[in-house]
Design a protein around this motif. Structure first.
Motif, PDB file in Angstrom:
ATOM      1  N   ARG A 179      -8.084  -5.577   6.707  1.00 17.47           N
ATOM      2  CA  ARG A 179      -9.715  -5.872   6.865  1.00 17.47           C
ATOM      3  C   ARG A 179     -10.363  -5.801   5.733  1.00 17.47           C
ATOM      4  N   PRO A 180     -11.443  -6.640   5.108  1.00 20.84           N
ATOM      5  CA  PRO A 180     -11.882  -6.721   3.676  1.00 20.84           C
ATOM      6  C   PRO A 180     -13.071  -5.900   3.550  1.00 20.84           C
ATOM      7  N   ALA A 181     -13.557  -5.151   4.643  1.00 25.37           N
ATOM      8  CA  ALA A 181     -14.828  -4.706   4.461  1.00 25.37           C
ATOM      9  C   ALA A 181     -15.041  -3.298   3.500  1.00 25.37           C
ATOM     10  N   LEU A 182     -13.397  -2.686   3.687  1.00 22.23           N
ATOM     11  CA  LEU A 182     -13.075  -1.353   2.659  1.00 22.23           C
ATOM     12  C   LEU A 182     -11.935  -1.832   1.699  1.00 22.23           C
ATOM     13  N   ALA A 183     -12.205  -1.323   0.687  1.00 25.34           N
ATOM     14  CA  ALA A 183     -11.135  -1.478  -0.338  1.00 25.34           C
ATOM     15  C   ALA A 183      -9.927  -0.420   0.082  1.00 25.34           C
ATOM     16  N   PRO A 184      -8.614  -0.925  -0.087  1.00 22.87           N
ATOM     17  CA  PRO A 184      -7.619   0.005  -0.112  1.00 22.87           C
ATOM     18  C   PRO A 184      -7.742   1.448  -0.463  1.00 22.87           C
ATOM     19  N   ARG A 185      -8.443   1.787  -1.659  1.00 20.42           N
ATOM     20  CA  ARG A 185      -8.677   3.263  -2.028  1.00 20.42           C
ATOM     21  C   ARG A 185      -9.619   3.943  -1.265  1.00 20.42           C
TER      22      ARG A 185
ATOM     23  N   VAL B 226     -10.557   7.570   3.201  1.00 21.89           N
ATOM     24  CA  VAL B 226     -10.961   8.151   4.739  1.00 21.89           C
ATOM     25  C   VAL B 226      -9.689   8.491   5.324  1.00 21.89           C
ATOM     26  N   THR B 227      -8.574   7.955   5.261  1.00 21.85           N
ATOM     27  CA  THR B 227      -7.064   8.504   5.935  1.00 21.85           C
ATOM     28  C   THR B 227      -6.765   9.941   5.390  1.00 21.85           C
ATOM     29  N   LEU B 228      -7.082   9.996   4.138  1.00 23.33           N
ATOM     30  CA  LEU B 228      -6.682  11.519   3.847  1.00 23.33           C
ATOM     31  C   LEU B 228      -7.618  12.590   4.461  1.00 23.33           C
ATOM     32  N   GLY B 229      -8.818  12.109   4.681  1.00 24.12           N
ATOM     33  CA  GLY B 229      -9.797  13.035   5.053  1.00 24.12           C
ATOM     34  C   GLY B 229      -9.509  13.227   6.744  1.00 24.12           C
ATOM     35  N   MET B 230      -9.049  12.163   7.293  1.00 18.91           N
ATOM     36  CA  MET B 230      -8.931  12.265   8.868  1.00 18.91           C
ATOM     37  C   MET B 230      -7.597  13.044   9.208  1.00 18.91           C
TER      38      MET B 230
ATOM     39  N   ILE C 279       0.903  -1.110  -0.002  1.00 16.28           N
ATOM     40  CA  ILE C 279       0.080   0.255  -0.117  1.00 16.28           C
ATOM     41  C   ILE C 279       0.896   1.187  -0.085  1.00 16.28           C
ATOM     42  N   ASP C 280       1.609   1.421   1.083  1.00 16.20           N
ATOM     43  CA  ASP C 280       2.462   2.567   1.089  1.00 16.20           C
ATOM     44  C   ASP C 280       3.803   2.649   0.239  1.00 16.20           C
ATOM     45  N   GLY C 281       4.525   1.480  -0.005  1.00 16.61           N
ATOM     46  CA  GLY C 281       5.393   1.418  -0.928  1.00 16.61           C
ATOM     47  C   GLY C 281       6.846   2.025  -0.183  1.00 16.61           C
ATOM     48  N   GLU C 282       7.242   2.453  -1.046  1.00 18.01           N
ATOM     49  CA  GLU C 282       8.854   3.192  -0.494  1.00 18.01           C
ATOM     50  C   GLU C 282       8.473   4.165   0.450  1.00 18.01           C
ATOM     51  N   ALA C 283       7.339   5.138   0.417  1.00 21.02           N
ATOM     52  CA  ALA C 283       7.121   5.996   1.427  1.00 21.02           C
ATOM     53  C   ALA C 283       7.065   5.417   2.961  1.00 21.02           C
TER      54      ALA C 283
ATOM     55  N   VAL D  78      -0.814  10.309   0.750  1.00 20.22           N
ATOM     56  CA  VAL D  78      -1.079  10.757  -0.941  1.00 20.22           C
ATOM     57  C   VAL D  78      -0.629   9.692  -1.695  1.00 20.22           C
ATOM     58  N   SER D  79       0.680   9.414  -1.496  1.00 20.16           N
ATOM     59  CA  SER D  79       1.473   8.442  -2.111  1.00 20.16           C
ATOM     60  C   SER D  79       0.717   6.974  -2.190  1.00 20.16           C
ATOM     61  N   ALA D  80       0.313   6.770  -1.291  1.00 19.44           N
ATOM     62  CA  ALA D  80      -0.467   5.332  -1.053  1.00 19.44           C
ATOM     63  C   ALA D  80      -1.725   5.318  -1.811  1.00 19.44           C
ATOM     64  N   ALA D  81      -2.381   6.416  -1.575  1.00 17.94           N
ATOM     65  CA  ALA D  81      -3.708   6.745  -2.734  1.00 17.94           C
ATOM     66  C   ALA D  81      -3.406   6.731  -4.032  1.00 17.94           C
TER      67      ALA D  81
END
Length: 135
Positions: free
Chosen positions: A54-60, A65-69, A20-24, A84-87
């Motif tokens: 967890r499977p209930a939310l897709a990674p995107r 949600v994370t960006l908003g929080m 998800i987050d890669g190099e960052a 942002v990089s992960a997004a």
């Protein structure tokens, strides 16, 4: 929990973090490893092995949600850059990210939305994604 279980959760979490987050994300882990290895463990084992997988939310969706929080919290610009990089890594476009941060202005205020957008701009610049054009 046994030592093997602890190690397994950490390894599983690091796999999810890398995907998800890669190099960052790996840079964050490396920066913390010599000062708080337990925080690194918790980020991987709990944050990624238990929460992000967890499977209930897709990674995107999790990234939106994370960006908003992080925007709402304010003062989280280094973490915003990672997410942002992960997004981008999980399929959000720069336009969608910018739109999410614009949307946050209505709930978080302009200063936080501006700071978040400037964090996003730094990531977009690193990846050669500027200028961002509206869809």
């Amino acid at each position: 929990m046994t030592t093997d279980d602890r190690r397994e959760r950490f390894e599983r979490g690091m796999e999810v973090l890398a995907r998800i987050d890669g190099e960052a994300g790996e840079r964050v882990v490396a920066a913390l490893a010599d000062v708080s290895p337990e925080l690194v463990h918790q980020i991987a084992a709990w944050g990624f092995a238990e929460i992000y997988s967890r499977p209930a939310l897709a990674p995107r969706d999790r990234q939106l949600v994370t960006l908003g929080m992080l925007t709402a919290l304010g003062g989280c610009e280094p973490e915003l850059e990672v997410h942002v990089s992960a997004a981008l890594n999980v399929g959000l476009t720069p336009q969608q990210i910018v739109e999410a941060l614009l949307h946050a202005a209505a709930y978080c205020g302009f200063p936080r939305a501006i700071n978040a957008t400037l964090a996003a701009k730094r990531v977009f610049a690193e990846r050669g994604l500027l200028p961002v054009r509206e869809e």
